[in-house]
Design a protein around this motif. Structure first.
Motif, PDB file in Angstrom:
ATOM      1  N   THR A  19      27.500  16.655 -58.478  1.00 40.94           N
ATOM      2  CA  THR A  19      27.351  17.080 -57.092  1.00 40.94           C
ATOM      3  C   THR A  19      25.991  16.610 -56.624  1.00 40.94           C
ATOM      4  O   THR A  19      25.021  16.607 -57.376  1.00 40.94           O
ATOM      5  N   GLY A  20      25.915  16.217 -55.383  1.00 39.05           N
ATOM      6  CA  GLY A  20      24.673  15.696 -54.828  1.00 39.05           C
ATOM      7  C   GLY A  20      23.710  16.811 -54.482  1.00 39.05           C
ATOM      8  O   GLY A  20      24.088  17.977 -54.392  1.00 39.05           O
ATOM      9  N   ARG A  25      19.213  16.476 -49.220  1.00 38.63           N
ATOM     10  CA  ARG A  25      18.338  15.342 -48.966  1.00 38.63           C
ATOM     11  C   ARG A  25      17.040  15.798 -48.306  1.00 38.63           C
ATOM     12  O   ARG A  25      17.016  16.732 -47.515  1.00 38.63           O
ATOM     13  N   LEU A  83      19.615  14.719 -44.042  1.00 40.54           N
ATOM     14  CA  LEU A  83      20.944  14.456 -43.486  1.00 40.54           C
ATOM     15  C   LEU A  83      22.016  14.731 -44.526  1.00 40.54           C
ATOM     16  O   LEU A  83      22.551  13.818 -45.134  1.00 40.54           O
ATOM     17  N   TYR A  85      24.136  15.518 -47.806  1.00 40.22           N
ATOM     18  CA  TYR A  85      24.094  15.441 -49.256  1.00 40.22           C
ATOM     19  C   TYR A  85      24.416  14.052 -49.752  1.00 40.22           C
ATOM     20  O   TYR A  85      25.324  13.404 -49.229  1.00 40.22           O
ATOM     21  N   ASN A  86      23.683  13.584 -50.746  1.00 36.89           N
ATOM     22  CA  ASN A  86      24.151  12.446 -51.518  1.00 36.89           C
ATOM     23  C   ASN A  86      23.498  12.486 -52.889  1.00 36.89           C
ATOM     24  O   ASN A  86      22.717  13.383 -53.195  1.00 36.89           O
ATOM     25  N   PHE A 112      21.532  10.273 -54.294  1.00 33.77           N
ATOM     26  CA  PHE A 112      20.332   9.447 -54.421  1.00 33.77           C
ATOM     27  C   PHE A 112      19.397  10.042 -55.464  1.00 33.77           C
ATOM     28  O   PHE A 112      19.230  11.265 -55.498  1.00 33.77           O
ATOM     29  N   SER A 147      23.843   5.989 -56.644  1.00 31.14           N
ATOM     30  CA  SER A 147      24.758   5.779 -55.525  1.00 31.14           C
ATOM     31  C   SER A 147      26.136   6.334 -55.854  1.00 31.14           C
ATOM     32  O   SER A 147      27.122   5.988 -55.226  1.00 31.14           O
ATOM     33  N   ALA A 148      26.188   7.208 -56.872  1.00 29.14           N
ATOM     34  CA  ALA A 148      27.461   7.827 -57.243  1.00 29.14           C
ATOM     35  C   ALA A 148      27.922   8.782 -56.140  1.00 29.14           C
ATOM     36  O   ALA A 148      27.155   9.150 -55.255  1.00 29.14           O
ATOM     37  N   GLY A 149      29.183   9.179 -56.215  1.00 33.34           N
ATOM     38  CA  GLY A 149      29.708  10.205 -55.327  1.00 33.34           C
ATOM     39  C   GLY A 149      30.113  11.412 -56.150  1.00 33.34           C
ATOM     40  O   GLY A 149      30.028  11.396 -57.379  1.00 33.34           O
ATOM     41  N   ASN A 150      30.547  12.464 -55.481  1.00 33.78           N
ATOM     42  CA  ASN A 150      31.001  13.632 -56.238  1.00 33.78           C
ATOM     43  C   ASN A 150      32.430  13.421 -56.728  1.00 33.78           C
ATOM     44  O   ASN A 150      33.050  12.385 -56.486  1.00 33.78           O
TER      45      ASN A 150
END
Lengths: 704, 541
Positions: free
Chosen positions: B395-396, B399, B408, B410-411, B413, B416-419
């Motif tokens: 999970t991100g 930010r 802005l 969630y990510n 960083f 560059s993966a996603g959930n």
């Protein structure tokens, strides 16, 4: 109604962002009786539709009583999601998951942009409400739904102004019971609310994508019902026969009854491009080609679509309202079957610039319709593809849009001259460079699109349309290694015709996971019975008889554990028949696509698909008799233009008027053909002939 | 006799100075890398690759210099593939390479800093010579070793080390290596399938690069690489020159199992070049896997600099030539050959905050306040029927504010993966996720506030009687994501078992294992919020 007495006409109207295009066709002769463009009324697109309808009647072209078929395509849904003009929508979900809409997939869509924004969810924070209920991974109910609490929750959202509710519970693609029970009580208590259920709209695993789709559906329901429903009523009031429904174009390239469109309006998203692909397939067939690669280049974008066996493929998902139009991952995911095409930022209005590396870039930024290319003289000063094409001699200064618009060569030269100075090139070399980079971008997109389907683009004919496509197609064909380009007639308004040839069709999909070797085929049968019933009720609403419907089944298969599937067609769900065939077909497709097949892993099915298709639109274009091969009667002038393989200078080339070309006439490149809404370019070595349907079929000359 | 004028072969090809031709050729190579990327995505079977997209693909020249990477490649992987390829070239002389060869390694000192990332490199052959390389790095779901990385004392405990070797020699698989790999990882069928996906992607790259060379009648990628890299380097030099010269310093604490240690950065900007030195940072740590290899440190230094300086240029070797990065040997950022490295993100990901903080005064609008950082869980165990499972759940984090905007959303960083969707996670492991929610108010305050962290709660799937253990190495238990310019810090991370902080309020975790022994055991984590920027404006009245 005695149809033999009356003429039989079909009308399509396609509401685009700028124009609403009307095409009226005589079904008996197959001829286009009238084409009309009306500026789209952004506030209420149905006003412009009605205005065009009245104008066509006033012209004496349209007799409402003669209409057998009316088809409507609209950007209404696409724009409503982009411009946030939908209903105040609430979201009811499983306890613990209301914030999922904000999380999304938590992925950077541009790895070097630290501040790339994510799309704003359609449901505001205060309208997301949770309710106690839980279904687990195999569909078992772990916690029974608290229906009373759900109704209370909805009451509070209604009090807060919600007029539409999307319901999305975890694992409802496996067990829809909770969503169905909640919906039953809610619609009883609040009959005026628009309701969308995730188990109905997109019964596919993956909660964010499923919920996002369901919400978008609820969000546009009222809008579509009011706008489209109101329009249909108006047309009936203004003479359209009561038994002639208005059919609506969907994203999957089928049309549905208007009443059916209101049930699941999210399917109207991106219906314009679907119409374009259908038109391409239609024109390809007329030219005797069932495998074509369509290239539709307009003002802002170019779209490529692979058509095999006369049909465009379907993709399972699209993104609405991207923050950055050409960056995947920056939009709201919508899981609906959609005509599979690739779109890039290369259109006539695409702006050319020098990047930080000193290289020439074209697009994706576009001057659009306003201010437009510099040569439009509407205030644009930046160099665009259209400006380059004017400098290169492809476009006429006085013949653009059939003479309705003059192009300003000096303005184009100024715009491109500025860029040329930055690049250290002369003006014509810069224009040539812009043209080439745009060609390469289109070819690259088309190639990737074909390769992803494991198809070699060289085996396809390129079919070029859109306002800007035909200028570039012959050069793009050379890059792709394609040997033939087809230029259909009326290249600037092809989509409207696409509506009229669309079949009544509905595409459905449902997740039912299982290994092929241990699959519960009875459950699959059950699933298909349900989907067929649903499809038939849609098609029956549009007046299609059961026996005229063809049902095509396909299933998404993958190796156990994979996250991405291949879609395999199969004949029927017989318990014993298709299984070995499915395995065989999957192995073949997989090996084709990825070079090697992995052994030892089970094959799993995930999503089962049904495409129910009624008869195709009745439009048949009439063939003309081929006459003389000599095109000189269509010669308008000669003009200097730059061509491939003829050095850096401009050479004299004949310019023909398309409206004067007749079947059988032969054209040799270099040549230019001008028609009302587009200009065609034949490069040196190209040999074209006008076919009986007015399309110019060009054998591409030697590579540059 | 006729005098024939043979055209002289100029040293610089015509396209080298052609802003049109060059653009076209380079775009073509990037499209090839994208195609490799989509081949991996579509054929891999693990969640970490297929769903979270923790992998990268690149085309390199015959000297191993990076030329074009996939647009959605993991950023750090783009920086290590050239290092791996050059290491291969130094061990396997280019003359001895043959068509059909595929090289492999997971050596963290040349690759991505822990054993879990496997790199494959395939030479592109043309007229009997190596013309370039196609390479793919991907995160293997298991590389063996102990699952509780927090307790590892050296890399030998952390799993299988694959020294640079042939995976295929002239098309023949290296059976010994395959057997060794298969015998030493959990979920071997998953790992082996993912490796096959990497090989297939390289095959695609090789085929397409050859077609590209055919079309342009090139012998190899060298000249193109040189020109592209030179132009990228110039662009980077111009970007650096625009930043005020000076010496910029910053330090940040890193949480180790035995206490806090410091990372220190000194950044010198002098004209068109930039120096980043980590002198003064803590020495290599004896336990917990938080050491970085220098390759990893370099990648996580170059990446944030690239984001700050030239975000719109696709990355290639040339971008990094004006950067000089150093860390003392034997330090936590340049660890020795046996150091434990399995949780190196807990150190390496702080280089971003270090650099943004250091350059905040020099580039106030482009830097980002501290990020809450991604939280990775590893679930392992057995279903009641004995079937083993292993799966990541990412999970991100919230930010940090920056770029003139609040945080802005969630990510993941600087990954560059996603959930991973909850429904997908649950369908593969006997775990019930009960909550994923935003913890309002947990982001750093400020004129531009940071994004709040989030809470997720899970338990063993009731009635499954499965054996379920979680492994984690959370960050920001003691040190929050820092705010900038007077903005507030984000909230700390908390990890709870049955609503009790598993660190007993100390922020120290001696073990990263959480056993969900009964249906009643509830695991909760609250991830850190992002940092804010600027002081909160006085409220009116």
């Amino acid at each position: 109604m005695n149809t033999s007495e009356l003429p039989q006409h079909a009308l399509s109207f396609d509401v685009g962002g700028t124009f609403t295009d009307f095409t009226l066709v005589d079904l008996a002769s197959g001829s286009v009786i009238a084409e009309h463009k009306e500026l789209t009324d952004a506030e209420d697109p149905s006003r412009s539709s009605l205005a065009g309808w009245r104008e066509l009647i006033a012209q004496g072209a349209l007799d409402p009583a003669a209409l057998q078929l009316v088809v409507h395509a609209t950007t209404l849904v696409t724009n409503a999601v982009i411009e946030r003009k939908g209903a105040r929508t609430a979201f009811l979900t499983t306890y613990g998951f209301r914030d999922l809409l904000t999380f999304g997939r938590e992925q950077m869509y541009d790895i070097y942009d630290l501040f790339a924004p994510l799309p704003e969810p359609l449901v505001p924070d205060e309208l997301r409400i949770e309710v106690d209920e839980r279904v687990t991974r195999d569909g078992t109910v772990l916690k029974v739904l608290d229906v009373d609490r759900a109704v209370e929750a909805v009451q509070s959202m209604v009090n807060a102004g919600a007029t539409a509710i999307a319901i999305g519970f975890l694992h409802s693609y496996l067990n829809p019971d909770h969503e169905a029970r909640a919906a039953a009580r809610i619609s009883e208590a609040f009959p005026d609310l628009d309701l969308s259920l995730s188990c109905k709209v997109a019964p596919i695993i993956g909660e964010y994508e499923r919920f996002s789709t369901t919400i978008a559906d609820a969000y546009v329901k009222r809008l579509v019902r009011v706008a489209v429903g109101g329009l249909v009523e108006s047309l009936h009031r203004e003479g359209l026969a009561a038994d002639c429904d208005v059919h609506i174009m969907t994203s999957s390239g089928g049309i549905v009854a208007s009443s059916d469109a209101f049930q699941r309006p999210i399917r109207l998203l991106e219906s314009g491009p679907a119409a374009g692909a259908l038109a391409a397939a239609f024109h390809g067939k007329l030219a005797g080609r069932t495998n074509v690669l369509s290239l539709d280049m307009g003002g802002t974008t170019a779209k490529a679509c692979l058509i095999e066996d006369g049909k465009a493929g379907l993709a399972p998902v699209l993104e609405a309202a991207r923050v950055d139009r050409f960056k995947p991952g920056s939009g709201l995911p919508v899981i609906i079957p959609v005509v599979d095409l690739i779109e890039i930022g290369a259109g006539g209005g695409s702006i050319a610039r020098v990047d930080e590396m000193g290289l020439l870039k074209v697009g994706p930024e576009s001057a659009g319709a306003a201010p437009g290319p510099a040569c439009y003289g509407l205030g644009g000063t930046l160099p665009t593809v259209t400006d380059a094409n004017l400098i290169l001699g492809y476009l006429s200064e006085d013949g653009f849009l059939g003479g309705r618009m003059e192009l300003d060569r000096t303005a184009a030269a100024n715009a491109i001259g500025g860029l040329a100075a930055q690049l250290g090139l002369d003006m014509e070399a810069t224009a040539w460079g812009i043209n080439r980079v745009a060609n390469e971008a289109m070819a690259a997109a088309a190639r990737i699109h074909a390769i992803e389907k494991n198809r070699d683009p060289r085996a396809f004919s390129l079919l070029a349309f859109g306002g800007a496509g035909p200028v570039h197609a012959s050069a793009v064909a050379r890059i792709l290694g394609t040997r033939e380009v087809i230029f259909p007639p009326g290249a600037g308004v092809a989509s409207a015709l696409g509506c009229l040839v669309a079949p009544l069709a509905i595409a459905l999909a449902r997740t039912l996971p299982g290994r092929l070797d241990t699959l519960d085929w009875e459950a699959v049968d059950q699933l298909y019975q349900e989907m067929e019933t649903e499809a038939m009720s849609s098609l029956a609403a549009a007046g299609v008889a059961r026996e005229r419907v063809s049902m095509r089944r396909s299933v998404d298969l993958k190796l156990s554990g994979q996250y991405h599937e291949l879609t395999v067609d199969f004949e029927d769900a017989d318990h014993t028949g298709p299984r070995p065939r499915l395995e065989e077909d999957f192995v073949r497709l997989y090996s084709d696509r990825y070079g090697r097949m992995l052994t030892g892993l089970a094959i799993e099915a995930t999503t089962w698909r049904l495409n129910a298709t009624g008869p195709e639109g009745a439009v048949q274009l009439q063939a003309g008799e081929p006459g003389t091969a000599d095109p000189s009667s269509a010669l308008r002038e000669t003009r200097e233009a730059r061509f491939l393989g003829r050095g850096d200078g401009l050479i004299e080339a004949p310019v023909y008027l398309r409206s004067s070309l007749r079947p059988g006439m032969a054209l040799k490149g270099p040549a230019i053909v001008e028609e009302a809404n587009a200009t065609l370019v034949l490069q040196p070595g190209d040999a074209g002939v006008v076919n009986p349907y007015g399309a110019i079929v060009v054998a591409i000359g030697e590579p540059q | 006799m006729t005098l024939t004028h043979l055209p002289e072969r100029s040293t610089t090809p015509a396209w080298a100075n052609d802003p049109v031709g060059l653009e076209i050729m380079w775009s073509r190579l990037m499209a090839i890398a994208d195609e490799m990327w989509s081949t991996v995505l579509r054929t891999a079977v693990s969640s970490v690759i297929g769903a979270a997209q923790d992998f990268g693909c690149e085309i390199l020249d015959a000297q191993g210099n990076g030329l074009a990477h996939a647009s959605r490649s993991m950023p750090v992987f783009n920086l290590v593939m050239p290092v791996v390829t050059r290491a291969m070239l130094s061990r396997f002389p280019v003359e001895a390479m043959r068509p059909g060869d595929v090289y492999v390694t997971n050596d963290p000192w040349i690759c991505a800093g822990h054993l879990d990332d496997i790199t494959t490199v395939t030479p592109v052959f043309r007229n009997g010579r190596v013309a370039g390389f196609a390479s793919t790095v991907a995160h293997a779901t298991s590389i063996g070793g102990m699952l509780d990385r927090v307790r590892a004392r050296d890399r030998l405990e952390e799993g299988l080390f694959i020294p640079p070797d042939y995976l295929y020699r002239q098309g023949e698989p290296n059976h010994t290596l395959f057997a060794m790999l298969e015998a030493n990882v959990r979920s071997p069928e998953m790992v082996m399938t993912d490796v096959a996906a990497q090989v297939a992607a390289n095959d695609v790259g090789v085929k397409r690069v050859n077609a590209f060379l055919d079309e342009y009648e090139l012998d190899d990628l060298r000249e193109l690489a040189a020109v592209v890299q030179q132009r990228s380097e110039q662009a980077m030099r111009r970007a650096i020159a625009a930043v005020p010269d000076g010496i910029y310093r910053n330090q940040e604490a890193v949480e180790t199992p035995s206490g806090d240690v410091l990372l220190k950065a000194t950044i010198i900007i002098d004209g068109e070049e930039i120096w980043v030195d980590y002198a003064g940072s803590a020495p290599e740590q004896p336990v917990g896997g938080i050491n970085c290899t220098f390759t990893y440190t370099r990648a996580h230094t170059a990446y944030p600099l690239k984001c700050l300086l030239t975000p719109s240029i696709p990355s290639n070797e040339g971008c990094f030539k004006p950067m000089h990065i150093s860390a003392p040997e034997g330090s936590i950022l340049n660890a020795g050959p046996y150091a434990s490295i399995g949780t190196r993100t807990k150190t390496g990901w702080h280089s971003h905050g270090l650099i943004f903080g250091a350059l905040a005064k020099a580039m106030p609008v482009r830097v980002q306040a501290g990020n809450g950082l991604m939280h990775g869980l590893y679930a392992a165990g057995r279903e009641v029927d004995g079937k083993p499972f292993t799966m990541y759940f990412f999970t991100g984090g919230g930010r940090g504010a920056g770029g003139g905007k609040p945080g802005l959303g969630y990510n993941c960083f600087p990954s560059s993966a996603g959930n991973i969707p909850v429904e997908v996670f649950e369908s593969r492991v006997p775990i019930l996720v009960e909550e994923r929610s935003i913890m309002q108010g947990s982001g750093g305050s400020g004129a531009l506030p940071g994004t709040p962290g989030h809470r997720f709660r899970l338990r063993r799937l009731p009635g499954s009687n499965a054996d379920v253990r979680l492994y984690l190495h959370p960050d920001r238990l003691r040190h929050p994501a820092p705010g900038l310019f007077g903005g507030g810090n984000g909230n700390l991370t908390r990890v709870l078992l049955n609503e009790r902080d598993i660190t007993n309020g100390t922020g120290h975790m001696a073990s990263g294992e959480v056993d969900l022994a009964t249906d009643d055991d509830v695991y909760t984590s609250e991830t850190a919020g992002g940092g804010g920027i600027g002081e909160v404006p006085d409220s009116p009245g």
